[in-house]
Design a protein around this motif. Structure first.
Motif, PDB file in Angstrom:
ATOM      1  N   HIS A  49       0.803  -1.222   0.000  1.00 31.72           N
ATOM      2  CA  HIS A  49       0.000   0.000   0.000  1.00 31.72           C
ATOM      3  C   HIS A  49       0.843   1.283   0.000  1.00 31.72           C
ATOM      4  CE1 HIS A  49      -2.637   3.020   2.244  1.00 31.72           C
ATOM      5  NE2 HIS A  49      -3.137   2.931   1.028  1.00 31.72           N
ATOM      6  N   PRO A  50       1.864   1.428   0.869  1.00 38.43           N
ATOM      7  CA  PRO A  50       2.671   2.665   0.821  1.00 38.43           C
ATOM      8  C   PRO A  50       3.339   2.875  -0.528  1.00 38.43           C
ATOM      9  CG  PRO A  50       3.076   1.438   2.852  1.00 38.43           C
ATOM     10  CD  PRO A  50       2.285   0.536   1.964  1.00 38.43           C
ATOM     11  N   PHE A  51       3.875   1.816  -1.124  1.00 39.18           N
ATOM     12  CA  PHE A  51       4.529   1.912  -2.423  1.00 39.18           C
ATOM     13  C   PHE A  51       3.557   2.428  -3.476  1.00 39.18           C
ATOM     14  CE2 PHE A  51       5.663   0.258  -6.582  1.00 39.18           C
ATOM     15  CZ  PHE A  51       7.030   0.475  -6.667  1.00 39.18           C
ATOM     16  N   VAL A  52       2.348   1.871  -3.491  1.00 36.10           N
ATOM     17  CA  VAL A  52       1.353   2.249  -4.495  1.00 36.10           C
ATOM     18  C   VAL A  52       0.941   3.709  -4.343  1.00 36.10           C
ATOM     19  CG1 VAL A  52      -1.027   1.866  -5.252  1.00 36.10           C
ATOM     20  CG2 VAL A  52       0.489  -0.089  -4.861  1.00 36.10           C
ATOM     21  N   VAL A  53       0.662   4.124  -3.095  1.00 41.86           N
ATOM     22  CA  VAL A  53       0.210   5.504  -2.874  1.00 41.86           C
ATOM     23  C   VAL A  53       1.290   6.501  -3.281  1.00 41.86           C
ATOM     24  CG1 VAL A  53      -0.608   7.166  -1.175  1.00 41.86           C
ATOM     25  CG2 VAL A  53      -1.313   4.795  -1.009  1.00 41.86           C
ATOM     26  N   VAL A  54       2.522   6.263  -2.870  1.00 46.67           N
ATOM     27  CA  VAL A  54       3.614   7.180  -3.202  1.00 46.67           C
ATOM     28  C   VAL A  54       3.828   7.225  -4.713  1.00 46.67           C
ATOM     29  CG1 VAL A  54       6.086   7.624  -2.943  1.00 46.67           C
ATOM     30  CG2 VAL A  54       4.733   6.923  -0.969  1.00 46.67           C
ATOM     31  N   ALA A  55       3.731   6.073  -5.380  1.00 45.74           N
ATOM     32  CA  ALA A  55       3.909   6.042  -6.832  1.00 45.74           C
ATOM     33  C   ALA A  55       2.830   6.857  -7.542  1.00 45.74           C
ATOM     34  CB  ALA A  55       3.901   4.594  -7.317  1.00 45.74           C
ATOM     35  N   VAL A  56       1.584   6.707  -7.119  1.00 43.55           N
ATOM     36  CA  VAL A  56       0.477   7.416  -7.769  1.00 43.55           C
ATOM     37  C   VAL A  56       0.525   8.907  -7.471  1.00 43.55           C
ATOM     38  CG1 VAL A  56      -2.035   7.672  -7.820  1.00 43.55           C
ATOM     39  CG2 VAL A  56      -1.025   5.388  -7.826  1.00 43.55           C
ATOM     40  N   ARG A  57       0.921   9.285  -6.263  1.00 42.49           N
ATOM     41  CA  ARG A  57       0.873  10.698  -5.853  1.00 42.49           C
ATOM     42  C   ARG A  57       2.128  11.492  -6.183  1.00 42.49           C
ATOM     43  NH1 ARG A  57      -4.289  10.060  -5.894  1.00 42.49           N
ATOM     44  NH2 ARG A  57      -5.275   9.396  -3.944  1.00 42.49           N
ATOM     45  N   THR A  58       3.215  10.816  -6.576  1.00 46.79           N
ATOM     46  CA  THR A  58       4.451  11.546  -6.896  1.00 46.79           C
ATOM     47  C   THR A  58       4.923  11.337  -8.327  1.00 46.79           C
ATOM     48  OG1 THR A  58       5.921   9.747  -6.167  1.00 46.79           O
ATOM     49  CG2 THR A  58       5.204  11.345  -4.496  1.00 46.79           C
ATOM     50  N   GLY A  59       4.534  10.229  -8.957  1.00 50.09           N
ATOM     51  CA  GLY A  59       4.963   9.977 -10.327  1.00 50.09           C
ATOM     52  C   GLY A  59       6.419   9.584 -10.465  1.00 50.09           C
TER      53      GLY A  59
ATOM     54  N   ARG B 225       9.757   7.424 -11.021  1.00 49.39           N
ATOM     55  CA  ARG B 225      10.124   6.221 -11.760  1.00 49.39           C
ATOM     56  C   ARG B 225      10.385   5.099 -10.754  1.00 49.39           C
ATOM     57  NH1 ARG B 225      13.109  10.549 -13.903  1.00 49.39           N
ATOM     58  NH2 ARG B 225      12.553  11.101 -16.058  1.00 49.39           N
ATOM     59  N   VAL B 226      10.233   3.859 -11.194  1.00 45.27           N
ATOM     60  CA  VAL B 226      10.397   2.749 -10.266  1.00 45.27           C
ATOM     61  C   VAL B 226      11.812   2.711  -9.708  1.00 45.27           C
ATOM     62  CG1 VAL B 226      10.950   1.086 -12.108  1.00 45.27           C
ATOM     63  CG2 VAL B 226      10.048   0.273  -9.920  1.00 45.27           C
ATOM     64  N   GLY B 227      12.812   3.050 -10.527  1.00 48.19           N
ATOM     65  CA  GLY B 227      14.187   3.085 -10.037  1.00 48.19           C
ATOM     66  C   GLY B 227      14.396   4.138  -8.972  1.00 48.19           C
ATOM     67  N   GLU B 228      13.646   5.241  -9.073  1.00 50.27           N
ATOM     68  CA  GLU B 228      13.728   6.295  -8.063  1.00 50.27           C
ATOM     69  C   GLU B 228      13.011   5.881  -6.782  1.00 50.27           C
ATOM     70  OE1 GLU B 228      13.844  10.026 -11.268  1.00 50.27           O
ATOM     71  OE2 GLU B 228      11.952   9.416 -10.331  1.00 50.27           O
ATOM     72  N   LEU B 229      11.907   5.158  -6.921  1.00 52.34           N
ATOM     73  CA  LEU B 229      11.161   4.701  -5.750  1.00 52.34           C
ATOM     74  C   LEU B 229      11.975   3.733  -4.894  1.00 52.34           C
ATOM     75  CD1 LEU B 229       7.666   4.154  -7.409  1.00 52.34           C
ATOM     76  CD2 LEU B 229       8.100   5.663  -5.467  1.00 52.34           C
TER      77      LEU B 229
ATOM     78  N   ARG C 129      18.512  10.097  -6.414  1.00 53.45           N
ATOM     79  CA  ARG C 129      19.214   9.024  -7.107  1.00 53.45           C
ATOM     80  C   ARG C 129      18.202   8.023  -7.652  1.00 53.45           C
ATOM     81  NH1 ARG C 129      21.827   4.971  -2.586  1.00 53.45           N
ATOM     82  NH2 ARG C 129      19.879   4.415  -1.535  1.00 53.45           N
ATOM     83  N   SER C 130      18.721   7.088  -8.427  1.00 56.56           N
ATOM     84  CA  SER C 130      17.890   6.031  -9.008  1.00 56.56           C
ATOM     85  C   SER C 130      18.683   4.729  -8.955  1.00 56.56           C
ATOM     86  CB  SER C 130      17.519   6.382 -10.454  1.00 56.56           C
ATOM     87  OG  SER C 130      16.652   5.413 -11.004  1.00 56.56           O
ATOM     88  N   TYR C 131      17.977   3.622  -9.176  1.00 53.23           N
ATOM     89  CA  TYR C 131      18.644   2.316  -9.134  1.00 53.23           C
ATOM     90  C   TYR C 131      18.408   1.578 -10.437  1.00 53.23           C
ATOM     91  CZ  TYR C 131      19.949  -2.431  -7.840  1.00 53.23           C
ATOM     92  OH  TYR C 131      20.536  -3.658  -7.818  1.00 53.23           O
ATOM     93  N   HIS C 132      19.482   0.986 -10.957  1.00 51.69           N
ATOM     94  CA  HIS C 132      19.402   0.161 -12.160  1.00 51.69           C
ATOM     95  C   HIS C 132      19.964  -1.220 -11.833  1.00 51.69           C
ATOM     96  CE1 HIS C 132      20.286  -1.352 -16.225  1.00 51.69           C
ATOM     97  NE2 HIS C 132      19.349  -0.504 -16.629  1.00 51.69           N
ATOM     98  N   PRO C 133      19.249  -2.297 -12.198  1.00 55.68           N
ATOM     99  CA  PRO C 133      19.706  -3.642 -11.820  1.00 55.68           C
ATOM    100  C   PRO C 133      21.123  -3.968 -12.251  1.00 55.68           C
ATOM    101  CG  PRO C 133      17.471  -3.719 -12.686  1.00 55.68           C
ATOM    102  CD  PRO C 133      17.958  -2.330 -12.915  1.00 55.68           C
ATOM    103  N   GLU C 134      21.563  -3.422 -13.397  1.00 52.82           N
ATOM    104  CA  GLU C 134      22.891  -3.748 -13.897  1.00 52.82           C
ATOM    105  C   GLU C 134      23.955  -2.750 -13.452  1.00 52.82           C
ATOM    106  OE1 GLU C 134      22.673  -4.145 -18.100  1.00 52.82           O
ATOM    107  OE2 GLU C 134      21.257  -5.823 -18.062  1.00 52.82           O
ATOM    108  N   ASN C 135      23.553  -1.489 -13.272  1.00 49.92           N
ATOM    109  CA  ASN C 135      24.543  -0.450 -12.971  1.00 49.92           C
ATOM    110  C   ASN C 135      24.506   0.030 -11.529  1.00 49.92           C
ATOM    111  OD1 ASN C 135      25.320  -0.445 -15.720  1.00 49.92           O
ATOM    112  ND2 ASN C 135      23.598   0.883 -16.209  1.00 49.92           N
ATOM    113  N   GLY C 136      23.546  -0.466 -10.739  1.00 44.84           N
ATOM    114  CA  GLY C 136      23.469  -0.069  -9.343  1.00 44.84           C
ATOM    115  C   GLY C 136      22.853   1.314  -9.161  1.00 44.84           C
TER     116      GLY C 136
END
Length: 301
Positions: A100-110, A112-116, A136-143
Motif C-alpha cells: 500500500h505505501p509503495f502504491v500511494v507514493v507512486a500514484v501521488r508523486t509519479g 520512476r520505479v528506479g527512483e522509488l 538518485r535512481s537504481y538500475h539492476p545492472e549499474n546499481g
C-alpha cells in the motif's frame, strides 16, 4: 549490444552490420517475453551512434557509417482515471497492505520505479515537512546512479501518502524506504508482479510501474496543473516528453484564443472594422470607387 558488436573492430561496424542488428532485435523477445519496441532498439542505436561519432572524432575510423533509426509508432499510455486510482489504492490496502505505501507514493508523486526503490529514510524523506527529495535512481545492472537528467528535485507529499509512510517508518529496519524481501534493494519485476496481483483482485486490467507514473501526470494535467510544473515534477529534461499529456487538459489554449478574437458586439457577428461581408462563393463583383474626372491640361496660354 556486446553480443552483436563486441568482437568487431570499430571499422568493421558498417551500415550492413547495423541493419542486421536491427533485424535481429525485432525478432528477439525481452526478458518478459515481449517483442522489443522500436523505441527500445532506437535507444540502443543512439548509444552506438555516439560511440561511432567519438571514434570518428578521435580518428579511430575513417568513415562514419549511417546508423538510421526505426520508425516509432505513436506511443499510447495506460493510466488510471480518478475512480480507478482510488479503487486501486484501496485494493492495495485491503488485499496487499505491504504494498500500500509503495502504491500511494507512486500514484501521488509519479516517481520512476528506479527512483522509488532508491529512496532512503534519512536523506530523502521528511515526513514532518511532508517533502520528498529525489536524488538518485537504481538500475539492476549499474546499481545506484544519479537521476535520469542528473537533477535533484523535491516534491510535496499528499496526506494519504504521509500516513502510510509513517506506519512504514515504524516497521523499517534499514535505510531503504521500499526494500526487497531480503532487506536489499528491490527489483522491477517483483513490483510489476505485485501491481498485477492488486489489479487482479478487483478484476482490473494489468497495471505496471510506469502506468502509475502516467496516472500521476494525467491527473495533474486534468486538475489544471501547468505543463512546465508537471515537467519539473516528473523530472523530464525536455518539455516535449510532458506534452504527450497536454490533450488531457480541458480548455488548454482557450484563453489565448479569446485574447486574439475581437470583442463580440451585441446583436451581431463580430467583424473587422472596414470589412464588407461577402460570401466566398458569391459572384458579386466589388464596385471600384469612382475616380475624379480628369481636368484637361491647357497649352499654358
Amino acid at each position: 549490444m556486446s553480443p552483436a558488436f563486441g568482437n568487431r573492430r570499430l571499422d568493421q561496424i558498417d551500415a550492413r552490420a547495423i541493419d542486421n542488428y536491427k533485424a535481429q532485435k525485432l525478432e528477439q523477445r525481452s526478458r518478459r517475453g515481449e517483442p522489443f519496441e522500436p523505441k527500445t532498439i532506437n535507444n540502443h542505436l543512439k548509444v552506438l551512434s555516439r560511440l561511432l561519432r567519438v571514434a570518428h572524432k578521435w580518428n579511430l575510423i575513417v568513415d562514419m557509417p549511417r546508423v538510421g533509426h526505426l520508425k516509432e509508432r505513436k506511443s499510447e499510455f495506460n493510466f488510471l482515471d480518478f475512480e480507478e486510482a482510488d479503487a486501486f489504492i484501496t485494493a492495495a490496502a485491503e488485499h496487499y497492505p505491504e504494498w500500500h505505501p509503495f502504491v500511494v507514493v507512486a500514484v501521488r508523486t509519479g516517481l520512476r520505479v528506479g527512483e522509488l526503490v532508491a529512496l532512503r529514510w534519512r536523506e530523502d524523506v521528511d515526513l514532518d515537512r511532508g517533502r520528498l527529495r529525489v536524488q538518485r535512481s537504481y538500475h539492476p545492472e549499474n546499481g545506484f546512479l544519479t537521476t535520469k537528467n542528473d537533477k535533484i528535485r523535491e516534491l510535496p507529499l499528499t496526506w494519504d501518502a504521509i500516513d502510510p509512510l509513517h506506519a512504514e517508518r515504524s516497521r523499517a529496519n534499514g535505510e531503504l524506504v521500499f526494500p526487497g524481501e531480503d532487506g536489499e534493494v528491490m527489483y522491477t519485476n517483483p513490483c510489476n508482479d505485485a501491481l498485477e496481483l492488486i489489479a487482479g483482485s478487483i478484476d482490473m486490467r494489468p497495471i505496471h510501474n510506469h502506468d502509475l507514473r502516467h496516472t500521476f501526470a494525467s491527473h495533474a494535467v486534468m486538475r489544471g496543473v501547468p505543463i512546465p510544473q508537471v515537467q519539473e515534477s516528473l523530472g523530464h529534461s525536455n518539455i516535449m516528453m510532458t506534452m504527450r499529456y497536454a490533450h488531457l487538459a480541458q480548455g488548454i489554449g482557450d484563453d489565448l484564443i479569446r485574447r486574439l478574437a475581437p470583442d463580440r458586439p451585441s446583436g451581431g457577428t463580430p467583424r473587422r472594422r472596414g470589412a464588407r461581408p461577402q460570401h466566398m462563393g458569391s459572384t458579386e463583383k466589388r464596385r471600384r470607387p469612382k475616380l475624379a474626372a480628369k481636368v484637361p491640361v491647357g497649352d499654358g496660354s
